[in-house]
Design an enzyme around this catalytic site. Structure first.
Site, PDB file in Angstrom:
ATOM      1  N   VAL A   1     -20.963 -18.965 -29.715  1.00  0.00           N
ATOM      2  CA  VAL A   1     -20.530 -20.356 -29.600  1.00  0.00           C
ATOM      3  C   VAL A   1     -20.049 -20.589 -28.176  1.00  0.00           C
ATOM      4  O   VAL A   1     -19.191 -19.865 -27.669  1.00  0.00           O
ATOM      5  CB  VAL A   1     -19.392 -20.673 -30.589  1.00  0.00           C
TER       6      VAL A   1
ATOM      7  N   LEU B   1     -25.865 -13.578 -23.868  1.00  0.00           N
ATOM      8  CA  LEU B   1     -25.717 -14.886 -23.218  1.00  0.00           C
ATOM      9  C   LEU B   1     -24.250 -15.299 -23.185  1.00  0.00           C
ATOM     10  O   LEU B   1     -23.753 -15.777 -22.153  1.00  0.00           O
ATOM     11  CB  LEU B   1     -26.544 -15.936 -23.960  1.00  0.00           C
ATOM     12  N   LYS B   2     -23.556 -15.109 -24.281  1.00  0.00           N
ATOM     13  CA  LYS B   2     -22.142 -15.482 -24.343  1.00  0.00           C
ATOM     14  C   LYS B   2     -21.333 -14.747 -23.288  1.00  0.00           C
ATOM     15  O   LYS B   2     -20.542 -15.343 -22.543  1.00  0.00           O
ATOM     16  CB  LYS B   2     -21.582 -15.174 -25.734  1.00  0.00           C
ATOM     17  N   LEU B   3     -21.530 -13.432 -23.188  1.00  0.00           N
ATOM     18  CA  LEU B   3     -20.730 -12.666 -22.238  1.00  0.00           C
ATOM     19  C   LEU B   3     -21.179 -12.899 -20.801  1.00  0.00           C
ATOM     20  O   LEU B   3     -20.363 -12.817 -19.876  1.00  0.00           O
ATOM     21  CB  LEU B   3     -20.778 -11.187 -22.589  1.00  0.00           C
TER      22      LEU B   3
END
Length: 283
Positions: free
Chosen positions: A118, A167-169
């Site tokens: 998210v 992608l989030k990190l």
């Protein structure tokens, strides 16, 4: 009606699950051991309380795990100890390696696991968030359908488990660190009475450095002098009694580009240099 179970509904998890509820899903949650603030959120969004995790796993078609990253694997272990035959969506900010462990823990019981991330603020009537999903193709569509025409905008990623977490990190490594670095920068400027001037300089920019990928080779080619400058920044921060860790780390990263002074790289070459260990770098 699709039944969604939300684990440990904090501000983000509850808000995301609420969007599924607005789309017609029934959202279950376990009150046992949860704080009064969590109870108030669940009541606010109209979630259905269940007797325990056993009931939640027995009734849910989809389980959303959106909790502090340090608890992601423990939550997966808890779920794997119960009978569940649906789709488990891990939407936590964890590394691809951690996500692989969650997949192994939950997936060993035959559960379909989806990697999620998210990005954005908790979704509401005035704010939207993006939910990136990767994993088994046949599981992504039913999860995405939970949020059609809602404040959660779903993006599907190819490549399987680990892509959404990566992608989030990748984003967090810049976004979170830059927020902290901004605080340190303003603390130093305030000590010398130049914070208003620093703000004026910053307000002259209209884009994020993260969007300026074409500048990466320039940064690499200039690191031979930027690195020492960041070490001077570290000295200034230390003298002011402020944390210098980020400045020192920046200088250390730049040292991997030191030998590129006379041969500016392309983007691919600049990024590849970051993978080279210090021990293997040329003198």
């Amino acid at each position: 009606m699709t039944v969604v179970g939300v684990l440990h509904p904090g501000s983000m998890g509850a808000a995301v699950a609420a969007q599924a509820s607005l789309n017609g899903a029934e959202v279950l949650w376990c009150p046992a051991g949860r704080s009064s603030a969590t109870r108030e959120r669940a009541q606010k969004y109209g979630f259905t309380a269940v007797s325990g995790l056993g009931e939640l796993t027995a009734r849910a078609d989809v389980i959303l795990s959106i909790c502090p990253p340090a608890h992601a694997e423990d939550v997966a272990v808890e779920v794997s100890s119960h009978s569940f035959a649906g789709i488990y969506v891990d939407g936590n900010a964890i590394s691809p390696a951690s996500m692989a462990r969650v997949h192994a823990i939950v997936g060993r019981t035959g559960v379909t696991v989806v990697d999620g991330s998210v990005i954005g603020s908790p979704p509401s009537a005035s704010k939207t968030a993006r939910l990136y999903l990767s994993g088994p193709a046949d599981a992504l569509t039913p999860v995405a359908s939970l949020f059609e025409r809602s404040a959660v905008h779903v993006r599907l990623l190819s490549g399987g488990i680990g892509r959404a977490s990566a992608l989030k990190l990748s984003y967090s490594s810049y976004q979170k660190a830059s927020r902290v670095l901004a605080a340190v920068s303003y603390a130093l400027a305030r000590d010398y009475g130049v914070e208003e001037e620093l703000l004026d300089i910053a307000q002259g920019r209209s884009t994020s450095y993260l969007a300026e990928t074409a500048y990466i080779p320039k940064a690499a080619a200039r690191s031979w002098r930027w690195g020492p400058e960041m070490r001077e920044v570290a000295y200034a921060l230390q003298e002011a009694g402020l944390p210098a860790d980020l400045a020192e780390a920046s200088a250390s990263v730049m040292s991997r580009w030191d030998d590129l002074k006379d041969s500016p790289p392309n983007i691919s070459q600049a990024l590849e240099r970051l993978h080279i260990s210090q021990d293997s770098e040329p003198d």
